[in-house]
Motif scaffolding. Structure first.
Motif, mmCIF file in Angstrom:
data_model
loop_
_atom_site.group_PDB
_atom_site.id
_atom_site.type_symbol
_atom_site.label_atom_id
_atom_site.label_comp_id
_atom_site.label_asym_id
_atom_site.label_seq_id
_atom_site.Cartn_x
_atom_site.Cartn_y
_atom_site.Cartn_z
ATOM 1 N N GLN A 1 61.311 32.127 23.361
ATOM 2 C CA GLN A 1 60.360 33.633 22.914
ATOM 3 C C GLN A 1 60.558 33.644 24.891
ATOM 4 N N GLU A 2 60.830 35.065 25.068
ATOM 5 C CA GLU A 2 61.189 35.136 26.679
ATOM 6 C C GLU A 2 60.088 35.652 27.452
ATOM 7 N N VAL A 3 59.002 34.736 28.348
ATOM 8 C CA VAL A 3 57.735 35.663 28.425
ATOM 9 C C VAL A 3 58.431 36.149 30.147
ATOM 10 N N THR A 4 58.433 37.636 30.416
ATOM 11 C CA THR A 4 58.211 38.273 31.454
ATOM 12 C C THR A 4 56.912 39.129 31.766
ATOM 13 N N LEU A 5 57.001 38.999 33.104
ATOM 14 C CA LEU A 5 55.633 39.949 34.269
ATOM 15 C C LEU A 5 55.489 41.228 33.991
ATOM 16 N N ASP A 6 54.682 42.194 33.484
ATOM 17 C CA ASP A 6 54.561 43.153 33.532
ATOM 18 C C ASP A 6 53.961 43.680 34.811
ATOM 19 N N SER A 7 52.905 43.642 34.686
ATOM 20 C CA SER A 7 52.353 43.748 36.080
ATOM 21 C C SER A 7 51.466 43.052 36.843
ATOM 22 N N ILE A 8 51.064 42.569 38.323
ATOM 23 C CA ILE A 8 50.102 42.498 38.625
ATOM 24 C C ILE A 8 49.233 42.923 39.616
ATOM 25 N N ARG A 9 48.162 42.134 39.918
ATOM 26 C CA ARG A 9 47.326 42.159 40.977
ATOM 27 C C ARG A 9 46.632 41.727 41.508
ATOM 28 N N ILE A 10 46.436 40.886 43.278
ATOM 29 C CA ILE A 10 46.372 39.527 43.495
ATOM 30 C C ILE A 10 44.729 40.455 44.490
ATOM 31 N N PHE A 11 44.051 39.812 44.458
ATOM 32 C CA PHE A 11 42.526 40.668 45.060
ATOM 33 C C PHE A 11 42.374 40.295 46.628
ATOM 34 N N THR A 12 43.274 38.718 46.739
ATOM 35 C CA THR A 12 42.504 38.028 48.145
ATOM 36 C C THR A 12 44.423 36.878 47.850
ATOM 37 N N THR A 13 44.088 36.854 49.514
ATOM 38 C CA THR A 13 45.143 35.386 49.863
ATOM 39 C C THR A 13 44.147 34.528 50.144
ATOM 40 N N HIS A 14 45.008 33.333 50.069
ATOM 41 C CA HIS A 14 44.268 32.425 51.272
ATOM 42 C C HIS A 14 45.045 32.266 52.541
ATOM 43 N N GLY B 1 52.891 42.428 21.682
ATOM 44 C CA GLY B 1 53.658 41.091 22.721
ATOM 45 C C GLY B 1 53.191 41.258 24.145
ATOM 46 N N THR B 2 51.829 41.862 24.441
ATOM 47 C CA THR B 2 50.628 42.181 25.559
ATOM 48 C C THR B 2 50.114 41.116 25.291
ATOM 49 N N TYR B 3 49.831 40.539 27.094
ATOM 50 C CA TYR B 3 48.685 39.365 27.057
ATOM 51 C C TYR B 3 48.374 39.406 28.284
ATOM 52 N N THR B 4 47.252 39.430 28.791
ATOM 53 C CA THR B 4 45.958 39.007 30.321
ATOM 54 C C THR B 4 45.515 38.288 30.945
ATOM 55 N N HIS B 5 45.616 38.219 31.804
ATOM 56 C CA HIS B 5 44.906 36.140 32.475
ATOM 57 C C HIS B 5 44.716 37.073 33.736
ATOM 58 N N GLY B 6 43.612 36.509 34.291
ATOM 59 C CA GLY B 6 42.806 36.627 35.720
ATOM 60 C C GLY B 6 42.228 35.874 36.001
ATOM 61 N N ARG B 7 42.189 35.762 36.764
ATOM 62 C CA ARG B 7 40.642 35.108 37.522
ATOM 63 C C ARG B 7 39.955 35.946 38.503
ATOM 64 N N GLU B 8 38.926 35.736 38.591
ATOM 65 C CA GLU B 8 37.287 36.736 39.159
ATOM 66 C C GLU B 8 37.529 36.450 40.497
ATOM 67 N N LYS B 9 38.143 37.642 41.443
ATOM 68 C CA LYS B 9 38.198 37.053 43.001
ATOM 69 C C LYS B 9 39.709 36.817 43.652
ATOM 70 N N GLU B 10 40.655 36.853 42.799
ATOM 71 C CA GLU B 10 41.706 36.129 43.021
ATOM 72 C C GLU B 10 42.583 37.171 42.101
ATOM 73 N N PHE B 11 43.149 37.059 40.787
ATOM 74 C CA PHE B 11 43.904 37.524 41.131
ATOM 75 C C PHE B 11 44.281 38.586 39.028
ATOM 76 N N ASN B 12 44.885 39.364 38.567
ATOM 77 C CA ASN B 12 45.250 39.680 37.614
ATOM 78 C C ASN B 12 46.412 40.083 37.058
ATOM 79 N N ALA B 13 46.633 39.438 35.879
ATOM 80 C CA ALA B 13 48.304 39.909 35.468
ATOM 81 C C ALA B 13 47.962 40.383 33.863
ATOM 82 N N THR B 14 49.520 41.374 33.785
ATOM 83 C CA THR B 14 49.223 41.369 32.556
ATOM 84 C C THR B 14 51.192 40.804 32.196
ATOM 85 N N PHE B 15 51.609 39.743 30.997
ATOM 86 C CA PHE B 15 52.469 38.908 30.739
ATOM 87 C C PHE B 15 52.820 39.703 29.209
ATOM 88 N N LEU B 16 53.763 39.786 28.917
ATOM 89 C CA LEU B 16 54.978 40.312 28.191
ATOM 90 C C LEU B 16 55.751 39.341 27.541
#
Length: 225
Positions: free
Chosen positions: A32-45, A125-140
């Motif tokens: 199965q192929e995994v693609t990126l649906d959306s992403i938001r980054i809250f900070t940069t390093h 077919g969706t999966y959302t993963h994130g880390r507090e104050k870092e990013f939030n992303a949804t995969f398909l």
């Protein structure tokens, strides 16, 4: 009357045997192929005002750079048809150690690393993963939900044991296929040899019969004279 099996059918039988054998091991056929649906980054390093390069990478695979993701607190959406898609491929129920990272000319930082598994995805077919104050992303991943939500994530040791267990089975399959092809070749060769030998014997018999007729004709001619 015996029915002869065409040599081509042996190759077809070997293909069917190989398909059935591999289908009995989950994760060896379904990919199965995994693609990126959306992403938001809250900070940069980065320490300076340099926009970093954000990318996705699974262990042992190439980087997938998100060329548009540069600014914080901006939601980036994708169609799954971008040139850098898909991000990775999941096989059967196997998980992968993946992460989202950030790189600039001076530093290399990690937003997060985690085990990406087919069982993480919903029936849609969706999966959302994130880390507090870092990013939030949804995969398909269309088809990943077929694995079932109850699948347990495998540890690295379990994966290695599974791979080790698969190797003897693959070796046995290869040996069986080679022996099957060799046996089929021997059967076809033996039948061909018998056919040629029968033809040679028939030709020899006909030749002897014709020579006998010629000798009788000569004897009759001599008796007539």
């Amino acid at each position: 009357m015996s029915i002869r099996i065409p040599p081509a059918s042996w190759a077809f039988r070997g293909f069917v045997l190989c398909f059935v054998f591999l289908s009995s091991f989950p994760g060896t056929i379904l990919t199965q192929e995994v693609t990126l649906d959306s992403i938001r980054i809250f900070t940069t390093h980065d320490w300076f005002s340099i926009k970093p390069t954000v990318y996705f990478q699974c262990k042992g695979e190439n980087k997938t750079v998100f060329p548009d993701v540069k600014n914080t607190n901006v939601s980036y959406s994708f169609k799954g048809e971008e040139s850098w898609q898909p991000l990775t491929k999941l096989e059967g129920t196997k998980c992968k150690r993946c992460g989202i990272y950030e790189q600039d000319p001076l530093t290399h930082d990690t937003f997060d690393e985690w085990e990406l598994c087919p069982s993480d995805f919903t029936a849609e077919g969706t999966y959302t993963h994130g880390r507090e104050k870092e990013f939030n992303a949804t995969f398909l991943c269309h088809g990943c939900s077929q694995v079932g939500p109850g699948s347990n994530k495998e540890s690295g040791t379990e994966k290695e044991e599974e791979r080790r267990g698969m190797r003897p089975a693959i070796v046995v399959l290869i040996v069986v296929l080679v022996l099957g092809v060799a046996a089929a070749g021997l059967v076809v060769g033996y039948k061909y040899w018998r056919k040629k030998k029968r033809q040679q014997e028939q030709a020899r018999f006909l030749k002897l019969f014709e020579d006998g007729d010629e000798m009788e004709d000569e004897l009759e001619l001599q008796n007539t004279l």
